[in-house]
Design a protein around this motif. Sequence first.
Motif, PDB file in Angstrom:
ATOM      1  N   THR A 342       0.829  -1.198   0.000  1.00 14.91           N
ATOM      2  CA  THR A 342       0.000   0.000   0.000  1.00 14.91           C
ATOM      3  C   THR A 342       0.866   1.252   0.000  1.00 14.91           C
ATOM      4  O   THR A 342       0.607   2.211  -0.737  1.00 14.91           O
ATOM      5  N   CYS A 343       1.904   1.256   0.809  1.00 14.54           N
ATOM      6  CA  CYS A 343       2.827   2.399   0.851  1.00 14.54           C
ATOM      7  C   CYS A 343       3.563   2.555  -0.474  1.00 14.54           C
ATOM      8  O   CYS A 343       3.829   3.682  -0.919  1.00 14.54           O
ATOM      9  N   ALA A 344       3.903   1.437  -1.115  1.00 15.93           N
ATOM     10  CA  ALA A 344       4.601   1.493  -2.403  1.00 15.93           C
ATOM     11  C   ALA A 344       3.753   2.190  -3.450  1.00 15.93           C
ATOM     12  O   ALA A 344       4.248   3.016  -4.230  1.00 15.93           O
ATOM     13  N   VAL A 345       2.460   1.859  -3.475  1.00 20.01           N
ATOM     14  CA  VAL A 345       1.559   2.476  -4.448  1.00 20.01           C
ATOM     15  C   VAL A 345       1.336   3.943  -4.099  1.00 20.01           C
ATOM     16  O   VAL A 345       1.391   4.827  -4.968  1.00 20.01           O
ATOM     17  N   LEU A 346       1.090   4.221  -2.824  1.00 20.84           N
ATOM     18  CA  LEU A 346       0.759   5.585  -2.399  1.00 20.84           C
ATOM     19  C   LEU A 346       1.934   6.539  -2.585  1.00 20.84           C
ATOM     20  O   LEU A 346       1.762   7.681  -3.037  1.00 20.84           O
ATOM     21  N   PHE A 347       3.153   6.077  -2.241  1.00 18.01           N
ATOM     22  CA  PHE A 347       4.324   6.953  -2.260  1.00 18.01           C
ATOM     23  C   PHE A 347       5.255   6.706  -3.455  1.00 18.01           C
ATOM     24  O   PHE A 347       6.335   7.291  -3.514  1.00 18.01           O
ATOM     25  N   ASP A 348       4.835   5.825  -4.371  1.00 20.86           N
ATOM     26  CA  ASP A 348       5.655   5.501  -5.534  1.00 20.86           C
ATOM     27  C   ASP A 348       7.051   5.040  -5.105  1.00 20.86           C
ATOM     28  O   ASP A 348       8.074   5.576  -5.528  1.00 20.86           O
ATOM     29  N   ARG A 349       7.070   4.005  -4.274  1.00 22.31           N
ATOM     30  CA  ARG A 349       8.329   3.414  -3.814  1.00 22.31           C
ATOM     31  C   ARG A 349       8.345   1.953  -4.260  1.00 22.31           C
ATOM     32  O   ARG A 349       8.005   1.039  -3.495  1.00 22.31           O
ATOM     33  N   ALA A 363      -4.172  -2.699  -0.562  1.00 26.56           N
ATOM     34  CA  ALA A 363      -4.070  -1.505  -1.401  1.00 26.56           C
ATOM     35  C   ALA A 363      -5.237  -1.373  -2.371  1.00 26.56           C
ATOM     36  O   ALA A 363      -5.757  -0.270  -2.590  1.00 26.56           O
ATOM     37  N   ALA A 364      -5.677  -2.483  -2.957  1.00 26.83           N
ATOM     38  CA  ALA A 364      -6.782  -2.409  -3.920  1.00 26.83           C
ATOM     39  C   ALA A 364      -8.049  -1.880  -3.264  1.00 26.83           C
ATOM     40  O   ALA A 364      -8.783  -1.074  -3.848  1.00 26.83           O
ATOM     41  N   TRP A 365      -8.334  -2.311  -2.033  1.00 25.76           N
ATOM     42  CA  TRP A 365      -9.564  -1.896  -1.338  1.00 25.76           C
ATOM     43  C   TRP A 365      -9.445  -0.456  -0.848  1.00 25.76           C
ATOM     44  O   TRP A 365     -10.444   0.263  -0.765  1.00 25.76           O
ATOM     45  N   TRP A 366      -8.233  -0.037  -0.494  1.00 24.81           N
ATOM     46  CA  TRP A 366      -8.040   1.305   0.059  1.00 24.81           C
ATOM     47  C   TRP A 366      -7.800   2.353  -1.023  1.00 24.81           C
ATOM     48  O   TRP A 366      -8.194   3.503  -0.860  1.00 24.81           O
ATOM     49  N   LEU A 367      -7.105   1.956  -2.102  1.00 30.74           N
ATOM     50  CA  LEU A 367      -6.683   2.917  -3.121  1.00 30.74           C
ATOM     51  C   LEU A 367      -7.356   2.717  -4.469  1.00 30.74           C
ATOM     52  O   LEU A 367      -7.264   3.583  -5.328  1.00 30.74           O
ATOM     53  N   GLY A 368      -7.985   1.560  -4.684  1.00 27.87           N
ATOM     54  CA  GLY A 368      -8.672   1.300  -5.941  1.00 27.87           C
ATOM     55  C   GLY A 368      -8.064   0.157  -6.719  1.00 27.87           C
ATOM     56  O   GLY A 368      -6.879  -0.160  -6.589  1.00 27.87           O
ATOM     57  N   GLY A 369      -8.907  -0.470  -7.553  1.00 26.05           N
ATOM     58  CA  GLY A 369      -8.465  -1.616  -8.336  1.00 26.05           C
ATOM     59  C   GLY A 369      -7.356  -1.285  -9.309  1.00 26.05           C
ATOM     60  O   GLY A 369      -6.582  -2.163  -9.711  1.00 26.05           O
ATOM     61  N   GLU A 370      -7.232  -0.006  -9.680  1.00 15.96           N
ATOM     62  CA  GLU A 370      -6.158   0.372 -10.597  1.00 15.96           C
ATOM     63  C   GLU A 370      -4.776   0.171  -9.986  1.00 15.96           C
ATOM     64  O   GLU A 370      -3.767   0.198 -10.694  1.00 15.96           O
ATOM     65  N   SER A 371      -4.719  -0.024  -8.663  1.00 15.76           N
ATOM     66  CA  SER A 371      -3.437  -0.322  -8.024  1.00 15.76           C
ATOM     67  C   SER A 371      -2.807  -1.577  -8.612  1.00 15.76           C
ATOM     68  O   SER A 371      -1.582  -1.752  -8.568  1.00 15.76           O
ATOM     69  N   LEU A 372      -3.651  -2.457  -9.149  1.00 18.18           N
ATOM     70  CA  LEU A 372      -3.162  -3.713  -9.707  1.00 18.18           C
ATOM     71  C   LEU A 372      -2.653  -3.565 -11.136  1.00 18.18           C
ATOM     72  O   LEU A 372      -2.039  -4.498 -11.668  1.00 18.18           O
TER      73      LEU A 372
END
Length: 654
Positions: A342-349, A363-372
Amino acid sequence: MRRPREIAFRVRQEASNLRLAAFPPETTSVEPAPLAGLPNPDAVAEALRHTAFAAEVIALAEMVLAHRFPLFGSVADTGPEIDWRRDCIHGISSGLPYFRLVRYLDFAAVGDHKIVWELNRHQHLVLLAQAWLLTGRREFLAELTAQIDDWIDANPYMRGINWASALEVAFRAVSWLWIYHIAGADLESSFRARFLSALCRHGAYLEANLSVYFSPNTHLLGEAVALHALGLLFPSFPRAGDWARQAAQIVAEQMEAQVREDGSHFEQSSYYHLYALDMFLFHQILCETDAGYTGKLRRMAEYLAALMGDTGKVPMLGDDDGGRFFHPYGAREHFGRATLATCAVLFDRPEWLADRAAIGEQAAWWLGGESLDNPRTAAPVSSLARLFPDAGVAIIQDEGLHIICDAGPFGSGSGGHSHSDTLAIVVRLGADEILIDPGTCTYVADPALRNCFRGSAAHNTVRVDGVDQGVANGPFSWASKPEVRILGWRSDPNHAWLAAECSFAKIRHRRSLLLLRPFLLIVADQIDGLAGLHRLEQFWHFGEPVTPVAPGTLRIGTSALLSFKGGERSDLSEGAEFGWRSPVFGTKATAPVLCVQRECELPARFWAVLDFSGARDATLSDGPGTGCVYRAGGREISLDYEEGSALAWKLASV
């Protein structure tokens, strides 16, 4: 002694509770639509439908349909009727007194409160909602509504053990929030009205019972995160705006109070660090925070990534209570992977995204399916030598070797979730657990076992005269804590070195670690203190099978040798008093432990060498002065150290 301000706060709190108990709040119906501010659940389900995570969710939901509940890594079968106030492991149920009268730490009265509360967090009902969304099978939705209806009937507002902890009310409220977000539009209207009224009452309870003085740690944080989410996502609830404003301020204050500048959490527990990171992270996703908050959140993730290393496993430093803020299923040591994803997606790490499958877990549930969708990936950090000064934790990672030394203090305040583990080390080589922290096992079910697992003898450190570094005072407090000081830290391409000392009960234990890169770790212990004879014990806890290869040398699994010197005798055992580990809260299993013992006057020294080079045998013998000589694989190393403001190594020959 309580100050007037605290007394006034508690008086107001109890007056609010009595008023709520007499006049429970009501709410009007909310439009049956996904909550604004969270990703569209249908899109998330579509993105996840054919993944391994979706199959796992459905399999777990099938178990829940049969009333077989995954709890702490095992399965509890409640039978057709669920007793929501029953410790289903120990078979103890409690009644329905006013919540302030519940003695939840009294095992004889209520059983193990952690087991009761874990089921009542209703995270298993989120599984049912997810499974309904993924499959469209109505039995998942029917079971979900039946269990919530039954729970509301069996747990009247503010009565019984399931209202005795504000943090547990917060966890349940977050679960219900997710249930409504995922399946609210599909709930029958009369049930939805009852459900939302009960959820509103959870919010009113939280507002009245924030742990400002009782537990200003992850308790207060979790309560505030839940209250803010309720106020923000359910604006039609009475006082929703006040909830959101008040709770957001508390979360911001707790980021400053609980998270230190190096990113570590002040409880001095790796598991509670993960807990807190998830809570702060969820809050960050729901609302805009300032740069100071976001910066600390990033540093929390950096600290977690360093603790986990390239294997992606969370070491169990300090307490591990077995729970999780979201989706508490699967191997506990892997829980950090979803958080870092989740942090990797949110902070681009991308270096934090070692396991792409972990995106679906959170991450998918918190940030959206596009995380995948085509996330950036990068190899995890393979080399690291860093001291986190506020935590007092040094981490060295090199060519698959991962070393953690806890040279930090106990946690702040009473240090309730800290263990007596100062100067202990944890070591992995690839997937092999060389030296382990045995974990927690229990909080209140067995006081002797609680003290055993958090005592000095349960960690890779030194004990003197059978006394822990701290004096325990009940299951969640230390009456006294040691003084800890880092004496020196240095790292270069050939070496990494740490020296620190721990003082307790008029004893001073100094430990110096030297890593000769890539594969030789040397440990020197010196103990000073009062005149007279003292019984010294140096403990080594192993995660792999151990085989003696020569006097003073053991093989750990197939990848390491431990040579030791300084004791009059050594005992290698499993089980008995200290040969245990607890991979999951509530369980224990035998594990090898070595105790190197000596009775002598002080000062005294112990030496140990961990060799990861693949050598078949080794010896550690006396050298000139206070030093020793290590021989293995055709190499000979003369070792000594000298006193000063720090301990400086002298390598006579390599």
